[in-house]
Design an enzyme around this catalytic site. Structure first.
Site, mmCIF file in Angstrom:
data_model
loop_
_atom_site.group_PDB
_atom_site.id
_atom_site.type_symbol
_atom_site.label_atom_id
_atom_site.label_comp_id
_atom_site.label_asym_id
_atom_site.label_seq_id
_atom_site.Cartn_x
_atom_site.Cartn_y
_atom_site.Cartn_z
ATOM 1 C CB SER A 32 -9.556 -19.741 -2.179
ATOM 2 O OG SER A 32 -10.325 -19.660 -3.350
ATOM 3 C CG ASP B 60 -15.471 -25.134 -2.058
ATOM 4 O OD1 ASP B 60 -16.065 -24.133 -2.471
ATOM 5 O OD2 ASP B 60 -14.258 -25.158 -1.841
ATOM 6 C CG HIS C 161 -14.504 -21.190 -0.939
ATOM 7 N ND1 HIS C 161 -13.727 -22.169 -1.520
ATOM 8 C CD2 HIS C 161 -13.794 -20.033 -1.072
ATOM 9 C CE1 HIS C 161 -12.611 -21.634 -1.990
ATOM 10 N NE2 HIS C 161 -12.633 -20.339 -1.728
#
Length: 826
Positions: A690, A763, A797
């Protein structure tokens, strides 16, 4: 085996072949092999695969009556087949249309339940569940005599309960619970039954949205400023609206433990519903049309109303318009009533808050938020509980004369906790006034426990003059959780208990009124977390009684060494990281190792707070999921979480010097591990997930410190998140240079080290759309960089499926072996 779905824009270089990457094979032969062999999921090397397939230890929850611990069994990782079940993305939600609940990417299924008495003895497994049951949403009854949960079936979610005394499960409803917008149910305050959001009786089949469209989708703006952050999974057309109506419409239903169910009021798109503590009213939020294609459902037009238990409206809290124009700064909120809730320690008192600055923190205002109260029958004017100079963060309710109101302000990273008397509202006394990023001086938070109605309230001592406070107890030497008594009159604290040196022990709950008998989770560097009962008045061995004996979930890593290292940045900021070395490593014998540095930057407003160091020597650490720590089993050293503070000084925004500070922190970390003799300067990799992936790409573009990098599920082009990102509150048009200079996409032509990009194909995180990696890979490829781009189908994610997690670790291991380990002899 399942094939990997690839975006059409990605070249053959992205394919995940059945064999490891062949660094010495000519490119033409590699391309031919990739074209002929379908991509399949790969297993990581042992013992990683073995650890991934091991059964995790159960989680635990203490009953409200403090007599029973609920142990919840779960699988380690779901299969890709589970993630392949249908999923709809509607108005910020992801749901499974087969069961009208959350999508499998957002639920961790339980496989079994057991009851463990706090007085010891063997745990009692709950019987009566169907074979292969998948459970979720477990909740204690206020009485502590039963739990409720949802059980998945091919056609929907059923509501079940399990009685503590008999350890027997039974079904309360058919597959009719609607959990699309939340838990789907809650207990009535007396524990006699549950309030359920149910699929309306006679609901027809879902609307057919596969027909050709009748016209275009049109959006138009009339000059009104309406900036919005980068939301995911929004409605996009009339078909989405029809599906949203279908799956999110529910009927409130009272389901008794014994007796017939009855409906309450009319069906609607109910985004939230809660029963008043006295069981007489229901507070609910109902979304209304027109829906929006630019914000999630929580900002749709809505009515916030109170109805009685027959469905008749008793009070209207608010009629909220579409809120698509909330300013982008983090302290911004929508105008009008918000955060409506029931006061936990009263029969039926509404509490809500309203911004006094228009919701925009850029407006000057002495009072930012005003907290209101209104008791049933809701006929009087609301009373002001407290005016706040910061944004409201909730209330800890205690009793008629005691509550603690929490507020904070992001710009300064400041928080305030104010003691108020709800019976004499309008003023308060500040208990806590601090920088919430300051870990060393965190006084802890008041302990809250469920009362007889199942509502969380402050835990007082026996005579009611003090409240219990628990905290992490962060010090330079480690975190040592504590339990204190805070005198509300003097503000002085008295230490009741603190975790012992070399141990990490947290309080799960207090088993007696005086707080002298505790149930805790205890772990150490070598011992996994287990439940125990601690009697503070007993002596010697009698002070502790073990309740569980969970084993080490990954004994293969027991020999790994770990130490906190500290070092300084060139500007004097103190930095730290946890250095892991493989089991059996001897520096004199083995010399420097290839090392992976895995990090995640953080923004601060105070340099002294940014430099705080907390050791983890007393923690039991084992990797799970797709953790980079698994690479310890493959001969790599790892510097975990080397601090990368981005500090704003003298009124400047932290990100205005992001690249300079990031590069300086990375250089200091590299110098530190090389000086220790455990790492070879020419064989250090950097990686992150991330915002850590964003960091990785920037470090490869702006420094030559690293041999290679691994970037997972990142964002690389900040013009695609123009109304703010991470801790950046300014818009692209307010800080154009900062956005451009922070975007590694801008400097793709300067990435001259190999980089592995991994991204979940679904995601769901704000800003990290898969297109971020897709376009960054295209930019790297176009500029002649060495890059590999792997898309994990169906993954959000964070990666969840066993196949996806295993393959991600395979890719990471293979990539580092290729670039960090000496090539084998021909």
């Amino acid at each position: 085996m399942h094939r990997l779905i690839l975006r059409s824009a990605v070249s053959a270089l992205v394919l995940m072949t059945a064999a490891p990457v062949l660094a010495q094979v000519p490119a033409q032969i590699q391309a031919s092999a990739q074209a002929s062999a379908p991509p399949v999921y790969q297993q990581p090397p042992q013992p990683i695969a073995q650890i991934l397939d091991s059964k995790p230890n159960p989680s635990a929850s203490l009953s409200p009556d403090r007599r029973t611990v609920l142990l919840q069994e779960r699988t380690n990782l779901p299969s890709i087949a589970e993630l392949s079940e249908p999923m709809l993305r509607l108005a910020g939600y992801r749901i499974n249309p087969q069961n009208n609940g959350p999508a499998n990417s957002r639920v961790s299924w339980l496989t079994g339940l057991s009851f463990q008495g706090v007085d010891g003895g063997a745990a009692r497994p709950v019987t009566g569940l169907p074979a292969g049951a998948r459970l979720t949403g477990v909740s204690w009854a206020p009485t502590g005599k039963a739990v409720a949960f949802l059980l998945n079936t091919p056609t929907g979610l059923e509501l079940w309960t399990a009685d503590v005394a008999a350890a027997q499960a039974r079904r309360l409803t058919g597959p009719t619970v609607n959990a699309a917008a939340g838990s789907g149910y809650s207990w009535l305050p007396d524990g006699s039954g549950l309030l359920v959001q149910a699929v309306p009786a006679g609901r027809r089949a879902a609307p057919d949205v596969t027909r050709p469209p009748s016209g275009p989708t049109v959006a138009e703006t009339g000059g009104r400023a309406a900036p919005v952050r980068t939301y995911q999974d929004l409605l996009t057309n009339a078909g989405d609206e029809a599906l949203f109506d279908h799956y999110f419409t529910s009927q409130l239903t009272v389901v008794p433990l014994n007796g017939r169910a009855r409906t309450v009021g009319q069906p609607g798109v109910i985004l939230g519903a809660s029963v008043s503590p006295d069981g007489r009213f229901i507070l609910q939020t109902r979304a209304k049309k027109p829906y929006s294609y630019v914000v999630p459902a929580g900002l749709f037009p809505a009515e916030v109303i109170v109805v009685d238990m027959n469905g008749r409206e008793a009070h209207r809290v608010a009629d909220l318009p579409l809120r698509d124009n909330v300013p982008t700064p983090f302290d911004a909120v929508a105008p009008g009533p918000r955060s409506a809730q029931w006061r936990a320690d009263a029969d039926a008192t509404l509490v809500w808050v309203e911004a006094q600055d228009g919701g925009d923190p850029r407006n000057a205002a002495e009072v930012r938020d005003r907290v209101f109260m209104l008791p049933a029958p809701f006929n009087d004017r609301p009373r002001i509980l407290l005016d706040l100079k910061e944004r409201y963060e909730g209330v800890n309710w205690g009793r008629a004369d005691t509550a603690i109101v929490n507020s904070s302000w992001f710009n300064t990273r400041h928080e305030t906790r104010t003691l108020v008397d709800p019976s004499n509202p309008g003023a308060g006394r500040v208990l806590v006034d601090r920088n919430y990023q300051d870990r060393y001086n965190d006084p802890g938070s008041v302990v809250v426990e469920p009362n007889a109605r199942g509502r969380s309230v402050i835990r007082f001592n026996a005579d009611g003059t003090k409240v219990f406070v628990e905290g992490d107890g962060a010090t330079r030497e480690g975190e040592y959780p504590f339990l204190d008594l805070l005198d509300l009159k003097t503000g002085e604290s008295q230490r009741v208990w603190r975790s012992a040196q070399g141990e990490y022990e947290t309080v799960v709950g207090m088993l007696d009124e005086s707080g002298r008998k505790l149930i805790t989770y205890r772990e150490s560097r070598t011992d996994p977390a287990n439940l125990r009962v601690r009697d503070l008045d007993a002596q010697g061995d009698a002070q502790v009684t073990a309740l569980t004996r969970f084993p080490d979930p990954a004994p293969q890593l027991a020999g790994v060494s770990r130490q906190l290292i500290t070092y300084k940045r060139d500007d004097g900021v103190e930095l730290s990281g946890t250095l892991y070395l493989p089991a059996g490593y001897d520096k004199d014998r083995d010399g420097p190792l290839p090392l992976l540095m895995w990090a995640y930057p953080a923004e601060f407003t105070d340099a002294s707070v940014a430099g705080q160091v907390v050791d983890t020597e007393n923690r039991f650490v084992r990797p799970s999921g797709s953790s980079h720590l698994f690479l310890l089993t493959q001969g790599y050293a790892i510097l975990d979480n080397p601090t990368m503070p981005i500090i704003g000084r003298d009124g400047a925004e932290p990100n205005d010097t992001y690249i300079e500070q990031l590069s300086a922190s990375a250089k200091a970390a590299v110098d530190a591990v090389v000086a220790l003799g455990v790492a070879d300067r020419d064989r250090i990799a950097v990686g992150g997930h991330s915002y850590g992936a964003f960091m990785t790409a920037n470090l490869l573009a702006h420094t030559d410190l690293f041999k290679t990098g691994i970037a997972r599920s990142g964002a690389y082009n900040r013009t695609l998140t123009p109304f703010g990102f991470q801790a950046e509150q300014r818009t692209y048009w307010e800080a154009t240079d900062t956005y451009n200079e922070m975007s590694p996409f801008t400097f793709a032509n300067k990435v001259n080290e190999p980089i592995l990009l991994i991204h979940g194909g679904a995601d769901d995180n704000s800003g990290t759309f898969p297109v971020q990696s897709e376009r960054f890979y295209a930019a790297l490829k176009g500029n002649g960089a060495t890059a590999r781009y792997v898309v994990l189908p169906l993954e959000a994610h964070g990666y969840r499926a066993r196949e996806s997690v295993g393959h991600a670790l395979y890719e990471m291991t293979t990539w580092l072996d290729r670039w960090m380990k000496p090539a084998k002899a021909e």
